[in-house]
Enzyme design. Sequence first.
Site, PDB file in Angstrom:
ATOM      1  N   ASP A 194      35.274  48.286  41.264  1.00 14.49           N
ATOM      2  CA  ASP A 194      36.620  48.804  41.473  1.00 14.49           C
ATOM      3  C   ASP A 194      36.843  49.944  40.492  1.00 14.49           C
ATOM      4  OD1 ASP A 194      39.476  48.556  42.495  1.00 14.49           O
ATOM      5  OD2 ASP A 194      39.770  48.343  40.336  1.00 14.49           O
ATOM      6  N   GLU A 280      33.683  51.475  46.616  1.00 15.15           N
ATOM      7  CA  GLU A 280      34.734  51.886  47.533  1.00 15.15           C
ATOM      8  C   GLU A 280      34.377  53.234  48.138  1.00 15.15           C
ATOM      9  OE1 GLU A 280      38.820  51.294  45.670  1.00 15.15           O
ATOM     10  OE2 GLU A 280      37.431  51.223  44.009  1.00 15.15           O
ATOM     11  N   CYS A 334      44.099  38.453  48.196  1.00 19.13           N
ATOM     12  CA  CYS A 334      43.639  37.424  47.270  1.00 19.13           C
ATOM     13  C   CYS A 334      42.146  37.190  47.501  1.00 19.13           C
ATOM     14  CB  CYS A 334      44.415  36.140  47.508  1.00 19.13           C
ATOM     15  SG  CYS A 334      43.752  34.754  46.557  1.00 19.13           S
ATOM     16  N   CYS A 337      41.664  33.213  48.609  1.00 17.14           N
ATOM     17  CA  CYS A 337      42.043  32.674  49.918  1.00 17.14           C
ATOM     18  C   CYS A 337      42.218  33.740  50.984  1.00 17.14           C
ATOM     19  CB  CYS A 337      43.327  31.843  49.789  1.00 17.14           C
ATOM     20  SG  CYS A 337      44.825  32.859  49.617  1.00 17.14           S
ATOM     21  N   CYS A 353      48.313  35.155  43.334  1.00 18.54           N
ATOM     22  CA  CYS A 353      48.467  34.920  44.771  1.00 18.54           C
ATOM     23  C   CYS A 353      49.723  34.084  45.046  1.00 18.54           C
ATOM     24  CB  CYS A 353      47.226  34.230  45.318  1.00 18.54           C
ATOM     25  SG  CYS A 353      47.338  33.920  47.091  1.00 18.54           S
ATOM     26  N   CYS A 356      48.069  30.742  47.291  1.00 16.77           N
ATOM     27  CA  CYS A 356      47.246  29.663  46.726  1.00 16.77           C
ATOM     28  C   CYS A 356      47.356  29.546  45.210  1.00 16.77           C
ATOM     29  CB  CYS A 356      45.778  29.838  47.122  1.00 16.77           C
ATOM     30  SG  CYS A 356      44.926  31.148  46.214  1.00 16.77           S
ATOM     31  N   ASP A 363      42.282  44.234  38.529  1.00 18.66           N
ATOM     32  CA  ASP A 363      41.068  45.002  38.808  1.00 18.66           C
ATOM     33  C   ASP A 363      39.891  44.073  39.115  1.00 18.66           C
ATOM     34  OD1 ASP A 363      42.579  47.209  38.308  1.00 18.66           O
ATOM     35  OD2 ASP A 363      41.734  47.631  36.323  1.00 18.66           O
TER      36      ASP A 363
HETATM   37 ZN   LIG Z   1      45.171  33.094  47.375  1.00 20.59          ZN
END
Ligand SMILES: [Zn+2]
Length: 384
Positions: A194, A280, A334, A337, A353, A356, A363
């Site tokens: 990243d 990326e 996330c 999840c 998140c 979850c 980052d």
């Molecule tokens: Zn999550």
Amino acid sequence: MKLVVQVKLLPTPEQAAALEATLRAANDAATWVAALAHTQRVFRNYDLRKHVYGQVKDRYGLAAQAAQHVIKKVADAYATLHANLRNGHLGRPGSAWRERVQARPIVFRPGAAQPFDDRCLSWQLNARTVSIWTTGGRMKGVAFTASADQLTMLAAHRKGESDLLYRDGMWFLVATCDLPDVPVGAPDGFTGVDLGIANIATTATSTGDGVRHSGKTLNAVRHRHRELRRRLQTKQTKSAKRLLKRRRRAEARFAADLNHTIAKRIVTEAARTGRGIALENLQGIRDRVRLRKPQRVTLHTWSFHQLGHFIAYKAARAGVALVWVDPAYTSQACSACGHVDKKNRPGQARFACTSCGFAEHADVNAARNIAARGVTSWAVSHAA
Ligand SMILES: [Zn+2]
């Protein structure tokens, strides 16, 4: 793959004078050819050569090969300019900037790079000297400095033309090396990278802890230079302008060194663990940065491109698998999840998140997402 090796020349004062006269003659000739090309609307190498070859040789005292390189250099420069105009990199049609660029012929600096082929330049690697054609005749025994790595690279892979150039009071030769492709093995998982501003690069596997490569020192240097620039820009004196230019270059060198170091660390670690690298897609980086701070776009886009480029070529040299992935929502999704929500980012550096409860540095979470996309992208493209 191609890469360049830059060595510094150590000419005696007499040799330096001959190099200067030669480079000046070549660039004066190029500027003259460029002006002619502009007024006559003749831009192709072949057509230009028909028009100006004899005159370039006679008026500027250039040998046949040097004259041909000058003409090709002009044709290449216009090809690049026209491509940039076509792609809208120099402003929209009708804009003042674009009009100004189009109205003027290309001008070459006296120290601008000039290609020399094997007939005009030969390397004596053991003696660390070159023999080079100048307007004053062939000049032998021009010393240069190079590291052991550079010498090995030059001996094994140097091929084709080298560029002579003068910059910051120093002479350089930039040689092109052509390396055979290293076979890329099937990776054992992926490391996601990243790219950012506070942390220049953060790496993590799809479920790993992450490593942050801080941009603190670089940002400090940039900040110091920005302050100095602000003070100098109010003064329009020649010495202030010169100092500004030197500062800009020092900053660019510092950023490039740091990018090299980070790229090397990332690729070495990937090679050691047998992982591939997921980066990326660069267009995405530009779009994302543009949304944040418009005034920083140019600098950071440029720096991101450079880091991506360094990682890509070091990976290719090491036979490390590399994939470019779509960066959309990597910062909001996330990595535990998959839940995507703007509210997952309570702060610039924090990810938590809302579904979850998974929490990580923002980052690191993004790098984990990029790694996961790398795994998928590799699996898809290697399914057949
Ligand atoms: Zn999550």
